[in-house]
Design an enzyme around this catalytic site. Structure first.
Site, PDB file in Angstrom:
ATOM      1  N   GLU A  73       0.040  28.312  27.157  1.00 51.10           N
ATOM      2  CA  GLU A  73      -0.600  27.364  28.094  1.00 51.10           C
ATOM      3  C   GLU A  73      -1.887  27.054  27.914  1.00 51.10           C
ATOM      4  O   GLU A  73      -2.789  27.845  28.153  1.00 51.10           O
ATOM      5  CB  GLU A  73      -0.600  28.050  29.323  1.00 51.10           C
ATOM      6  CG  GLU A  73       0.775  28.581  30.145  1.00 51.10           C
ATOM      7  CD  GLU A  73       0.950  28.843  31.484  1.00 51.10           C
ATOM      8  OE1 GLU A  73       1.822  28.175  32.034  1.00 51.10           O
ATOM      9  OE2 GLU A  73       0.010  29.270  32.209  1.00 51.10           O
ATOM     10  N   HIS A  81      -2.226  35.840  32.484  1.00 42.91           N
ATOM     11  CA  HIS A  81      -2.371  34.306  32.476  1.00 42.91           C
ATOM     12  C   HIS A  81      -4.018  34.025  32.569  1.00 42.91           C
ATOM     13  O   HIS A  81      -4.593  34.728  32.812  1.00 42.91           O
ATOM     14  CB  HIS A  81      -1.559  34.117  34.168  1.00 42.91           C
ATOM     15  CG  HIS A  81      -1.649  32.860  34.448  1.00 42.91           C
ATOM     16  ND1 HIS A  81      -2.611  32.021  34.669  1.00 42.91           N
ATOM     17  CD2 HIS A  81      -0.310  31.909  34.305  1.00 42.91           C
ATOM     18  CE1 HIS A  81      -2.508  30.681  34.890  1.00 42.91           C
ATOM     19  NE2 HIS A  81      -0.895  30.892  34.873  1.00 42.91           N
ATOM     20  N   GLU A 108      -5.668  32.467  34.430  1.00 46.50           N
ATOM     21  CA  GLU A 108      -6.371  32.490  35.901  1.00 46.50           C
ATOM     22  C   GLU A 108      -7.016  33.938  35.972  1.00 46.50           C
ATOM     23  O   GLU A 108      -7.763  34.319  36.416  1.00 46.50           O
ATOM     24  CB  GLU A 108      -5.563  32.317  36.872  1.00 46.50           C
ATOM     25  CG  GLU A 108      -5.265  30.550  37.030  1.00 46.50           C
ATOM     26  CD  GLU A 108      -3.936  29.930  37.717  1.00 46.50           C
ATOM     27  OE1 GLU A 108      -3.383  31.015  38.308  1.00 46.50           O
ATOM     28  OE2 GLU A 108      -3.833  28.831  37.671  1.00 46.50           O
ATOM     29  N   ASN A 131       6.109  30.095  38.171  1.00 47.52           N
ATOM     30  CA  ASN A 131       4.996  30.791  38.637  1.00 47.52           C
ATOM     31  C   ASN A 131       4.343  30.446  39.827  1.00 47.52           C
ATOM     32  O   ASN A 131       3.884  29.134  39.871  1.00 47.52           O
ATOM     33  CB  ASN A 131       3.860  30.852  37.403  1.00 47.52           C
ATOM     34  CG  ASN A 131       2.665  31.622  37.935  1.00 47.52           C
ATOM     35  OD1 ASN A 131       2.535  32.314  39.031  1.00 47.52           O
ATOM     36  ND2 ASN A 131       1.428  31.401  37.228  1.00 47.52           N
ATOM     37  N   GLY A 177      -2.490  22.852  36.070  1.00 45.29           N
ATOM     38  CA  GLY A 177      -3.029  22.199  37.389  1.00 45.29           C
ATOM     39  C   GLY A 177      -3.603  20.990  37.094  1.00 45.29           C
ATOM     40  O   GLY A 177      -4.442  20.596  38.235  1.00 45.29           O
ATOM     41  N   LYS A 192       2.210  31.572  41.647  1.00 46.36           N
ATOM     42  CA  LYS A 192       0.733  32.077  41.890  1.00 46.36           C
ATOM     43  C   LYS A 192       0.628  32.354  43.562  1.00 46.36           C
ATOM     44  O   LYS A 192       1.719  33.158  43.872  1.00 46.36           O
ATOM     45  CB  LYS A 192      -0.029  30.573  41.900  1.00 46.36           C
ATOM     46  CG  LYS A 192       0.153  30.102  40.411  1.00 46.36           C
ATOM     47  CD  LYS A 192      -0.857  29.197  39.746  1.00 46.36           C
ATOM     48  CE  LYS A 192      -0.379  28.667  38.618  1.00 46.36           C
ATOM     49  NZ  LYS A 192      -1.239  27.976  37.912  1.00 46.36           N
ATOM     50  N   SER A 221       1.106  21.804  33.865  1.00 41.12           N
ATOM     51  CA  SER A 221       1.649  20.434  34.372  1.00 41.12           C
ATOM     52  C   SER A 221       2.810  20.137  34.011  1.00 41.12           C
ATOM     53  O   SER A 221       3.297  18.803  33.930  1.00 41.12           O
ATOM     54  CB  SER A 221       0.493  19.385  33.927  1.00 41.12           C
ATOM     55  OG  SER A 221      -0.444  19.592  34.529  1.00 41.12           O
TER      56      SER A 221
HETATM   57  P1  13P Z   1       0.956  23.805  36.960  1.00 38.24           P
HETATM   58  O1  13P Z   1       2.416  23.853  36.219  1.00 38.24           O
HETATM   59  O2  13P Z   1       0.776  23.987  38.039  1.00 38.24           O
HETATM   60  O3  13P Z   1       0.059  23.132  35.790  1.00 38.24           O
HETATM   61  O4  13P Z   1       0.545  25.634  36.331  1.00 38.24           O
HETATM   62  C1  13P Z   1       0.962  26.142  34.985  1.00 38.24           C
HETATM   63  C2  13P Z   1       0.884  27.354  35.058  1.00 38.24           C
HETATM   64  O5  13P Z   1      -0.298  28.114  35.172  1.00 38.24           O
HETATM   65  C3  13P Z   1       2.011  28.395  35.159  1.00 38.24           C
HETATM   66  O6  13P Z   1       1.752  29.683  34.789  1.00 38.24           O
END
Ligand code: 13P
Length: 254
Positions: free
Chosen positions: A166, A94, A96, A9, A172, A11, A212
């Site tokens: 997740e 997601h 976010e 991903n 993150g 982002k 992560s």
């Molecule tokens: P990170 O791997 O940066 O923690 O992000 C996870 C994520 O949100 C994948 O969709």
């Protein structure tokens, strides 16, 4: 045996040139698609550049789509638009998007149905916040997200869906859920899918862990029986790390 699936991903990262550099480096280095599904989910403006160069074993996905097939929705991307570019996957729900763009379980549900209608595989994200885990509410939160998010979906479609567990506190932050916690929670999700859709669907559905994930922890996560793959944010931006993590999934292939 469920086929492992590794999803990047990206982002809101990478320009066209950066995406081009990445795909030229990785497209011949990921495992054969008969063994592992390796997917990059990028932003819509990068689709054409990536799809043209995905090669035989890599697949491209989107990070969001609207639930309507067309309409006056300025700034949105539809399922038919993605399909017309041969996009195979789409991340839906997601955390976010749930937190910053007010996506509710009801909207997530409509988007999953739209993805299925347009023959795009949804990667559906669910997960709890730290306070919820600390208060023993993880399973209740996941249960609600599953019941509402997957309402009205038939078993034959459910087996195509990828569920990405997740935990929000692990995204993150550098705090990965331990492999045992991730496996236990993915096992719970599988049981819940079984309660709703039956054991055949629960045995077939693929469940990923995300939060992560990086080259240092991916092997242990993928060694767990209930974790069929990983959804990777930050670490997926590095082509060498992405190559390593897709190939790590080969250890699951019997
Ligand atoms: P990170 O791997 O940066 O923690 O992000 C996870 C994520 O949100 C994948 O969709």
């Amino acid at each position: 045996m469920r086929k492992p699936i590794i999803v990047a991903n990206w982002k809101m990262f990478k320009t066209r040139d950066e995406a081009l550099f990445f795909i030229l480096k990785v497209s011949d280095e990921v495992p054969l698609i008969k063994d592992v599904d390796s997917v990059i989910c990028a932003q819509a403006p990068l689709m054409r550049c990536l799809i043209k160069r995905q090669g035989d074993n890599l697949r491209i996905g989107a990070q969001n789509m609207h639930f309507a097939d067309e309409g006056a929705f300025t700034g949105e991307v539809s399922g038919p638009m993605l399909k017309s570019y041969n996009v195979d996957y789409v991340i839906i729900g997601h955390s976010e998007r749930r937190a910053m763009f007010y996506e509710t379980d009801d909207i997530v549900n409509k988007k999953i149905l739209a993805a299925i209608r347009n023959d795009i595989i949804p990667v559906v994200c669910i997960g709890e916040q730290l306070k919820e885990r600390e208060n023993g509410l993880t399973n209740t939160i996941l249960h609600n997200q599953i019941v509402k998010g997957f309402a009205g979906i038939e078993g034959k479609d459910m087996i195509k869906i990828i569920i990405a567990y997740e935990p929000i506190w692990a995204i993150g932050t550098g705090k990965t859920a331990t492999a045992d916690i991730a496996d236990e929670t993915c096992g719970y999700i599988r049981k819940m899918v079984g309660d709703i859709f039956g054991n055949l669907v629960a045995d077939a559905v693929r469940i990923q862990y995300g939060g992560s994930v990086n080259p240092n922890n991916v092997d242990e996560l993928l060694s767990k029986p209930n974790i069929d793959g990983v959804l990777i944010g930050g670490a997926s931006l590095n082509p060498d790390h992405f190559i390593y993590m897709t190939n790590a999934a080969m250890k699951r292939v019997k």
